[in-house]
Design a protein around this motif. Sequence first.
Motif, PDB file in Angstrom:
ATOM      1  N   VAL A 241       0.857  -1.181   0.000  1.00 30.50           N
ATOM      2  CA  VAL A 241       0.000   0.000   0.000  1.00 30.50           C
ATOM      3  C   VAL A 241       0.890   1.227   0.000  1.00 30.50           C
ATOM      4  CG1 VAL A 241      -1.757   1.322   1.226  1.00 30.50           C
ATOM      5  CG2 VAL A 241      -1.876  -1.180   1.209  1.00 30.50           C
ATOM      6  N   THR A 242       0.763   2.079  -0.997  1.00 29.63           N
ATOM      7  CA  THR A 242       1.497   3.341  -1.032  1.00 29.63           C
ATOM      8  C   THR A 242       0.496   4.477  -0.946  1.00 29.63           C
ATOM      9  OG1 THR A 242       1.476   3.247  -3.456  1.00 29.63           O
ATOM     10  CG2 THR A 242       3.444   2.447  -2.341  1.00 29.63           C
ATOM     11  N   ARG A 243       0.852   5.520  -0.224  1.00 30.67           N
ATOM     12  CA  ARG A 243      -0.068   6.616   0.047  1.00 30.67           C
ATOM     13  C   ARG A 243       0.437   7.911  -0.590  1.00 30.67           C
ATOM     14  NH1 ARG A 243      -0.134   3.080   4.453  1.00 30.67           N
ATOM     15  NH2 ARG A 243       1.809   3.910   5.312  1.00 30.67           N
ATOM     16  N   GLY A 244      -0.506   8.673  -1.135  1.00 32.53           N
ATOM     17  CA  GLY A 244      -0.161   9.895  -1.844  1.00 32.53           C
ATOM     18  C   GLY A 244      -0.235   9.682  -3.345  1.00 32.53           C
ATOM     19  N   PRO A 245      -0.228  10.774  -4.130  1.00 35.95           N
ATOM     20  CA  PRO A 245      -0.318  10.651  -5.590  1.00 35.95           C
ATOM     21  C   PRO A 245       0.773   9.757  -6.159  1.00 35.95           C
ATOM     22  CG  PRO A 245      -0.587  12.941  -4.920  1.00 35.95           C
ATOM     23  CD  PRO A 245      -0.176  12.187  -3.692  1.00 35.95           C
ATOM     24  N   ARG A 246       0.392   8.871  -7.072  1.00 38.47           N
ATOM     25  CA  ARG A 246       1.322   7.918  -7.669  1.00 38.47           C
ATOM     26  C   ARG A 246       1.145   7.914  -9.182  1.00 38.47           C
ATOM     27  NH1 ARG A 246       5.333   7.171  -5.487  1.00 38.47           N
ATOM     28  NH2 ARG A 246       5.667   5.114  -6.435  1.00 38.47           N
ATOM     29  N   GLY A 247       2.199   7.491  -9.891  1.00 40.30           N
ATOM     30  CA  GLY A 247       2.082   7.370 -11.340  1.00 40.30           C
ATOM     31  C   GLY A 247       3.379   7.511 -12.096  1.00 40.30           C
ATOM     32  N   THR A 248       4.390   8.166 -11.522  1.00 38.93           N
ATOM     33  CA  THR A 248       5.639   8.347 -12.257  1.00 38.93           C
ATOM     34  C   THR A 248       6.419   7.047 -12.396  1.00 38.93           C
ATOM     35  OG1 THR A 248       6.866   8.955 -10.244  1.00 38.93           O
ATOM     36  CG2 THR A 248       5.824  10.729 -11.462  1.00 38.93           C
ATOM     37  N   GLU A 249       6.041   6.014 -11.625  1.00 36.78           N
ATOM     38  CA  GLU A 249       6.706   4.719 -11.722  1.00 36.78           C
ATOM     39  C   GLU A 249       6.099   3.837 -12.810  1.00 36.78           C
ATOM     40  OE1 GLU A 249       3.067   3.958  -9.413  1.00 36.78           O
ATOM     41  OE2 GLU A 249       4.542   5.580  -9.501  1.00 36.78           O
ATOM     42  N   GLY A 250       4.934   4.220 -13.342  1.00 37.58           N
ATOM     43  CA  GLY A 250       4.299   3.449 -14.390  1.00 37.58           C
ATOM     44  C   GLY A 250       2.919   2.977 -13.994  1.00 37.58           C
ATOM     45  N   GLY A 251       2.272   2.218 -14.872  1.00 37.32           N
ATOM     46  CA  GLY A 251       0.912   1.774 -14.619  1.00 37.32           C
ATOM     47  C   GLY A 251      -0.055   2.941 -14.675  1.00 37.32           C
TER      48      GLY A 251
END
Length: 980
Positions: A241-251
């Motif tokens: 579980v990761t918290r906060g905006p995500r997306g620069t790693e892909g998917g």
Amino acid sequence: MVKKCLASALSQSANRQHEVPLTIGSRRKLSSCVALAIAGASMVTALNVEAAAPKKKTKSKAVSTKPVSELELENQQLRQALAAAKQRELELIKKGVAAGPAGTATATAQTGETVAAAEAAPLEELAKPDESQNKDLGEVVVRARPKLEKLHDVAQSASVVSGKELDRELAMDLGAITRRASNIQFNQNNTRGASLSIRGVGKRSFSETQDPSVGITVDGVSYGLSQLANFSFYDVESVEVTRGPRGTEGGLSASSGKVNVVSKAPTFTPTAELSATYGEREALILKGALGGGVIDDFLAWRGSFIVDKGRGFYTNKYDSNYSLYNKDRLSGRVQFLFTPTSNLTAKISADFEPNQPQLQNGLTFYHASPRYFDNGTLVDSKGSSAEAKLAGWTSAAGVFTSPRAYFQNRGFGWNDYIAGVTTGKVNFNENQGQTVSNKGALAQVDWEVGNHVLSSNTAVREYRFDAHNDEGTPFDINVDGGGGVNYDQYTQEFKIRSKPGGFVDYKAGAFGIWTKDNIDSKTGWGADAGAWLASDGQYKVLDTNAGLNRGSGLALLKDSLVDGRKLATTRVRTKSGSLFGEADLHFTDKFTLTSGLRVTREDRTTRDDSLLVANGAGGALNPVSVNGVKLGGFNSDTTTGALGANSAAQLALANQVANRYFGKALYSDLTAAQQKLVANAKAIRKTQIGTLYNQVSNHYDDILYTAQLTPSYKINEDLTAYAAWQYGEKSGSALNINGISSTVKPEETHAIELGLKSFWLNRDLVLNTDAFLMDIKNYQQSVQVVNQYQTALNLAAGQSPNTAVEFTSAQGNVDRVRVYGVELDSAYNGIQNLSIRFNGSYNIAQYVKYTNAARPEELGYLANNYIDLSGATLPGASKWNFTIGAEYAKPVFDKYLFHTSFNTTFQTGFNNADNLSRTGYINARQLTDASIGIGTRNSMFDVSLVAKNLFNNNTHEQGWLSYSPNPYPVWFGFQVSGKI
């Protein structure tokens, strides 16, 4: 077709970045420019380093000469040994390892993105099983190191739960899984409408036109809808579980956080596992896995399955063959691992969950309406409530409305309607439930080329949902009502990752997704619908006051709706293409700067229609048309029933009505009282048909950004501090409200996080903590918007502009939301045979500016049906959350292992109602799962007693007229498992 759509999405993203909409605010521009400059500099630096010379190991990568733990050695080797031992990594994949501490087969292969991913950021290494846990064949290492240790170098707020932790207490669904992480909550509804929220952000109901705030990834495949993961998980390696905006790693990007589920991967080591659980309410849970090598050093496989069946706790008094929240789930997965060369691996997998019926809608207990609004005035339902129909009702003016004779002496009354509160039983006749099907396939390839790993991830998924709902009585009212979803998703990701060990470690790639989603909203009426759904005045005209025409009135009452069917369909098509990149700049042995940027092109089209698809017996009572949809009825006055201007065909239809219900040849032969009966029957039908419209289309097109900038500093070998800035945008959407197009703005999130990752007490204690602030603009949720269709009708009817405006609930935007707090993840292994995990959070999630909120029921006396909720806490967001879990395992009698464990989640009270009604408040609650058992030390055989919701906590909201109790009361089961 699929390849063409994905290629189009990716090419648009790459070729049209200059078309940034002028509406992008200054904060978005500044955020994007800063992230772009840093990420670009990082990539240029990386290219320069590559061009100048091969990567060299920095001093910080050298193995320390002082004594360190096995896990520390493993983490250091990930930065140096992997780059120099490619062949050894491949052999580890092929050979596998022996049984882990819980007796489940594990593998040294990377299960999330294969071995090549182990060379990337530490977060991607969590799926890799700990070799330190598998030293001796057939022996149990009691004090296994927690996976949480691997988060020491991850500069963000994250939690990890191992598959072993989930298995020991049969935690198989998202609700049970998320109760073992920090500051994340599963919001239970049915298998379509449930959602995940992180830090109090993301709770929502049914809205396939919008992206979830919390993303879900399973085995490297991003899910466009949360409901794709609302099933029983099995054969799990880990959940992150990761918290906060995500997306620069892909998917897929996610504005509030991500949940990443990783399944156990194939190995060349033969394995066979099986567990069988039998428990209360005829529950039967079978889980198994089988696999190993097929062709030495070339092909391995793993097959796994789950059968999860059992009666629900709540029964249906009308038909005892059905129970609420029964389980009827069956799913299987097969995976193949190919290793044709030392630098190429490929995994192909497919999973299938066939259509299975489960009865979840309808678990509702009813009670009498409160008599007073908050200002002390009497609640006046005007006879439309169930209480008025079945028991009678006294209005605010003191006028008593008698119960409707139509429903008397039929074996079900008001006392039966509200009896569920004490009996624990529902009582309704529509028992079809919901059927769900979920299946997909994945092809994943990793190719090691020099100092890089090239990856391709191609996936397809298909989800089907169909519900048939009831209104809560045994009467024939609602028939074949509910929602349906037909969802198809295709994803393609290409990624390049550098080998770790130099000044810059980076990854970059392209991601595309194409989805097709058809959402149906069905409405159907039975023989009793007219009498139940009529207003008090309409019912009195057709029954109570019909006099000599009572037989005709009852016939009209029945035929007004019986066998009629309405279908509203929403068709959503999405093409999304993204370019992303993330780089770690190691300026010194201790200081690292992580930067990342993602640019996404969104292209969404929504088409809606709402049509009457079956007339039933009352086709002759149709309106002439509704909103341009011609229904073929005849024109008559809505109050008196007198004929207006009609064609010859319409007059013939009116004459048919006169003959059918009154035995008259011509409509003009009807008395004024008889014509009034027809007018009331037509009014019932028109009201229930509601808004109809032919297909309307709406389009949304935008460029969205996600970025991060995170400096981290390694104070010493035990302390790492970081400060993260994250920015994320969640796509807006196109929707049509009552046939009129509207747009939901994109959601913008700025997040700041200060964190410390630490080891204490000779590394027996892992303690990770962070403080965070999230500022969200245009937060997406259900709000009150102007109902332009009904407003136009009111104006046309002569209402003044001051009173004509109507509002309705629809997906929209809240101006501003702010979330802040502190989070803690910890694990302690300092006591022999005992491991303890403790998570907690202090979380404040508030509306900063929310002026278009739906009016709660207790404020029904207000003239407006919207209010200002600025400053209020978001629904579903509790202030304090704590989770504590522990496992004690001790060898006994030489060859056996005694083990016991528990997991307890506690959260303070919160309001669960979307409109924040005071009747939606849920008091503080705790849920505890536990197990105790004994097995052989080599895990060949184990028996356990498992308890879920051990203390039978049934805390729930009260609701204005009804509530849904906890669907999972205390449960005990006996589990037998083994492996060879």
